[in-house]
Design an enzyme around this catalytic site. Structure first.
Site, PDB file in Angstrom:
ATOM      1  N   HIS A  58      58.083  17.284   4.213  1.00  0.00           N
ATOM      2  CA  HIS A  58      58.961  16.821   5.282  1.00  0.00           C
ATOM      3  C   HIS A  58      60.283  16.285   4.736  1.00  0.00           C
ATOM      4  O   HIS A  58      61.340  16.502   5.328  1.00  0.00           O
ATOM      5  CB  HIS A  58      58.266  15.729   6.093  1.00  0.00           C
ATOM      6  CG  HIS A  58      59.097  15.201   7.221  1.00  0.00           C
ATOM      7  ND1 HIS A  58      59.250  15.872   8.414  1.00  0.00           N
ATOM      8  CD2 HIS A  58      59.836  14.068   7.333  1.00  0.00           C
ATOM      9  CE1 HIS A  58      60.049  15.173   9.205  1.00  0.00           C
ATOM     10  NE2 HIS A  58      60.415  14.078   8.585  1.00  0.00           N
ATOM     11  N   HIS A 109      58.915  15.664  15.559  1.00  0.00           N
ATOM     12  CA  HIS A 109      57.936  14.586  15.417  1.00  0.00           C
ATOM     13  C   HIS A 109      56.605  15.128  15.923  1.00  0.00           C
ATOM     14  O   HIS A 109      55.950  14.534  16.778  1.00  0.00           O
ATOM     15  CB  HIS A 109      58.374  13.340  16.185  1.00  0.00           C
ATOM     16  CG  HIS A 109      58.387  12.104  15.337  1.00  0.00           C
ATOM     17  ND1 HIS A 109      57.756  10.935  15.689  1.00  0.00           N
ATOM     18  CD2 HIS A 109      58.937  11.856  14.122  1.00  0.00           C
ATOM     19  CE1 HIS A 109      57.934  10.022  14.739  1.00  0.00           C
ATOM     20  NE2 HIS A 109      58.645  10.558  13.783  1.00  0.00           N
TER      21      HIS A 109
END
Length: 757
Positions: A58, A109
């Site tokens: 990420h 998210h």
């Protein structure tokens, strides 16, 4: 990662015989060895914690860097000027004229929102807003492209309401209008919803701020909320691994947001910028202090020294490693000149925002962090923030793709009752009315929203004096991406570009959120490579830069990956938002026109998917020259004030565009498809449900306006077909269907309430 996982991290670093828990922290054997080579020693437990979160997928983009670098070759110029900040910054910033700039970005998210829907989605909004704040801008609007599993699946009933409440609860509390997005249902997202968040901010050119720590002796100030144990590892870890069957199991890693604290933080930051007391600034999101310190130092011209025990804590029992990895929300880090520190602290004090001086910029080239007088981190900051692993993952075209592409929808039975098919399509999960969701968002707070859902794009005013504003849209059809990821990415860009154009805005820039399965799967990496190539080639042809975005890998449950879903956001500028055109037939007697050419292109479309459960064949052909011509037509026509309404054609084709237009505006229409059938050589069914690109539905008020519009279209090379007029309270397609607005409205509006109450 849970807090308990960190118990093993705090191994006494002076015990060389003790195995360090690098694998538990998500590091690969070669990555751990590389850390040892960089440091020329065994890392401390704090250093190991920092590298583990910063080298996660990420944060480090280790599987995507080799492909994303292509975007750096795109021109940075737009028709209005140079891109002021691009890829690598917290968010892209572009010049929109008159001394104004806008910054916008979309991020994911996804996994946190599956684990804890409310907080996962809420903190997604909070994080993207802080990215915009960090550029020196005032946030002015948000958008949310959302994707869930099947609408009738029990877990969708768990996830979707929480996500929607989280977005509304955080965004509404911030006082930011939510002006658009998407809500898509597909079984491929079962167990792995996609919750993407976009924010737009405005600023004057001179207010631009960048994330770097320069100037020896400048102070490093952490301000905002206190640091707690929530979100340790957070999105940096959750988004860097594949979910397994069995449901949520990682709740402690999800951050907890406080929108009211963030609202105060926004105003405090704007006051700090206005007072010119900030030299550099960075938000704290993924990887928390590990990210903020290493990225600021890496982007600066020296080193940095930090006293970690000066961090204000909500939990005094936190260890150094936990403080470094915590992703607690509503925090910012600033670089402040010593002679401006008192003024900085006076402003934070006035806003009752806690601030702590943690250290300063040094003249060395190391990031040094101490804990109660003991050095626990001493690293080259670039090695943490920017020079992490770079993988060239194996790439292979999936073996199943040939069979899927050969399975065209042409074999599906054509409807005996076209009206019944349209009603079924209007009630289907992806076409049905979504006001059950959008009514939970405040779309008009601040008073500058001109257009929001259900219009093609969100339009918001930037300058209240001149009316200068921007239009923003996000789009992606994951089914097209599965059939052909190269074309699918281009189709996502084309639709978003078209949505912005139909409002009358000139498309200027792109941001993207690239949602894919596991990068360790060669087939997924082939899809990713193709999508990047498609976006690059399309942006090059359209002359539009990519200013930033996000890659989200590991969107996969077990062996089931999501469809390639490269969500593309496009931002355009409009000289005066008062001139923007809305969708919907709002008055009787207007002339209905179809712009663009229709081909036999039903594969991957809503008719095949929603009514027949079919996915196969080839997606619609991408015609970027036609998209560019259509956009030029709209900019010209809207400036001249000759359009009464406009609506792009996309999901469900002309049939759905007509239905949405009569339902949105409350006025029916009588149309004849003959001009399209004769010109394009297609039948009525294809004319209604084809999802050919570069098309739009418009109305004009008079014959004189029609003459003007036809002239503009001819000048830009856009085909025009006159279909009919707006009238009464029915949608009539000559010799094909005749439906009342009340009947259509009942089908369109009942679905969401039926499943979600």
């Amino acid at each position: 990662m849970t807090v308990s996982n960190l118990d093993t991290v705090a191994v006494a670093q002076g015990s060389p015989d003790t195995e360090q828990p690098w694998a538990e922290l998500g590091l690969k054997p070669d990555e751990y060895e590389r850390i040892r080579e960089i440091l020329d020693r065994r890392p401390t437990s704090a250093e190991l914690a920092m590298y583990s979160v910063m080298w996660s997928e990420h944060c480090s983009y280790k599987s995507s860097k080799v492909h994303l670098k292509r975007f750096g070759d795109l021109p940075s110029e737009t028709p209005l000027g140079k891109t002021l900040a691009g890829i690598g910054e917290n968010a892209g910033v572009i010049d929109i004229g008159q001394g104004w700039a806008v910054t916008f970005k979309v991020e994911s998210h996804n996994h946190p929102s599956y684990v804890e829907p409310y907080q996962g989605a809420a903190t997604g909004i909070g994080g993207i807003v802080r990215d915009i704040m960090a550029m020196g801008a005032r946030p002015i609007a948000v958008m949310d492209p959302l994707r869930f599993g099947a609408i009738d699946h029990p877990d969708t009933a768990r996830v979707l309401p929480g996500v929607v409440k989280g977005i509304g609860g955080y965004g509404n509390s911030l006082g930011l209008p939510n002006i658009g997005g998407e809500i898509v249902f597909d079984e491929c997202y079962q167990g792995n919803p996609l919750v993407n968040a976009l924010c737009v901010g405005s600023l004057r050119h001179e207010d631009l701020h960048l994330a770097n720590a320069s100037g020896t002796g400048n102070k490093i100030v952490l301000f905002g909320a206190k640091t707690g144990g929530d979100g340790i590892g957070g999105v940096s870890v959750l988004a860097s691994e594949t979910f397994e069957e069995g449901g949520p199991a990682k709740r402690p890693a999800v951050q907890v947001g406080d929108p009211f604290a963030e609202k105060v933080l926004i105003e405090c930051c704007l006051d700090l910028y206005a007072a010119r007391v900030v030299e550099g600034i960075q938000d704290l999101g993924g990887a928390g202090l590990s990210c903020a310190t290493s990225e600021l130092a890496s982007a600066g011209d020296g080193g940095m020294q930090i006293e970690l025990d000066k961090v204000p804590l909500r939990d005094s029992t936190l260890r150094a490693e936990e403080i470094l990895m915590s992703e607690s929300q509503e925090r910012m880090m600033a670089v402040v000149a010593p002679d401006k520190l008192d003024a900085f602290l006076e402003i934070t004090g006035r806003w009752d925002v806690e601030a702590a001086v943690l250290g300063e910029v040094t003249d060395g080239d190391r990031l040094v962090i101490t804990w109660h007088g003991e050095t626990i981190v001493d690293v080259p900051p670039r090695s943490v923030a920017h020079d992490g692993p770079v993988y060239e993952r194996p790439i292979a075209r999936p073996e199943w793709l040939d069979a899927v592409q050969a399975d065209s929808s042409s074999s599906l039975p054509r409807p005996a009752d076209p009206g019944a098919d349209l009603l079924a399509l209007l009630a289907s999960s992806n076409i049905c009315d979504k006001t059950w969701v959008t009514d939970q968002y405040d779309r008009y707070v601040l008073g500058n929203t001109k257009r929001a859902m259900p219009h093609d794009s969100g339009v918001v005013r930037v300058d209240e004096e001149s009316g200068l504003g921007v239009a923003v849209s996000t789009d992606c059809n994951g089914r097209f991406g599965r059939l052909d990821p190269y074309a699918g990415a281009q189709l996502a860009l084309a639709e978003s570009y078209r949505n912005v154009a139909t409002s009358g805005a000139l498309p200027l820039a792109v941001t993207d959120c690239l949602n894919f399965g596991s990068p360790e799967d060669p087939g997924v990496m082939w899809q990713f490579q193709q999508a990047i190539g498609g976006l690059f080639d399309a942006c090059l042809e359209l002359g539009i830069p990519v200013t930033g975005g996000n890659v989200s890998f590991y969107n996969q449950t077990g062996e089931t990956a999501v469809h390639p879903t490269p969500v593309v956001g496009v931002l355009g500028v409009i000289d005066d938002v008062a001139t923007s055109v809305a969708s919907g037939f709002r008055a009787k007697g207007e002339i209905v026109l179809l712009l663009g050419e229709t081909r036999d292109e039903l594969d991957g479309g809503e008719w095949a998917h929603a009514l027949h459960g079919h996915l196969g064949g080839q997606p619609p052909v991408v015609d970027l020259a036609a998209e560019k011509a259509l956009a030029s037509f709209f900019v010209d026509a809207v400036r001249r004030g000759v359009l009464a309404s406009s609506h792009d054609l996309s999901d469900g084709g002309l049939a759905v565009a007509l239905a949405e237009s009569v339902l949105t505006g409350g006025t029916g229409a009588s149309v004849d498809l003959s001009p399209v059938l004769d010109r394009d050589g297609i039948d009525a069914f294809t004319a209604l449900y084809s999802e050919s690109t570069a098309r739009a539905l418009v109305t004009v008020r008079s014959e004189s306006d029609l003459v003007t519009v036809v002239g503009i279209a001819e000048a830009h090379g856009v085909p025009v077909a006159r279909l009919g007029t707006t009238d009464a309270d029915r949608l009539k397609v000559k010799d094909v269907l005749d439906l009342g607005l009340e009947e259509m409205g009942a089908a369109h509006t009942g679905t969401m309430a039926r499943y979600f109450g």
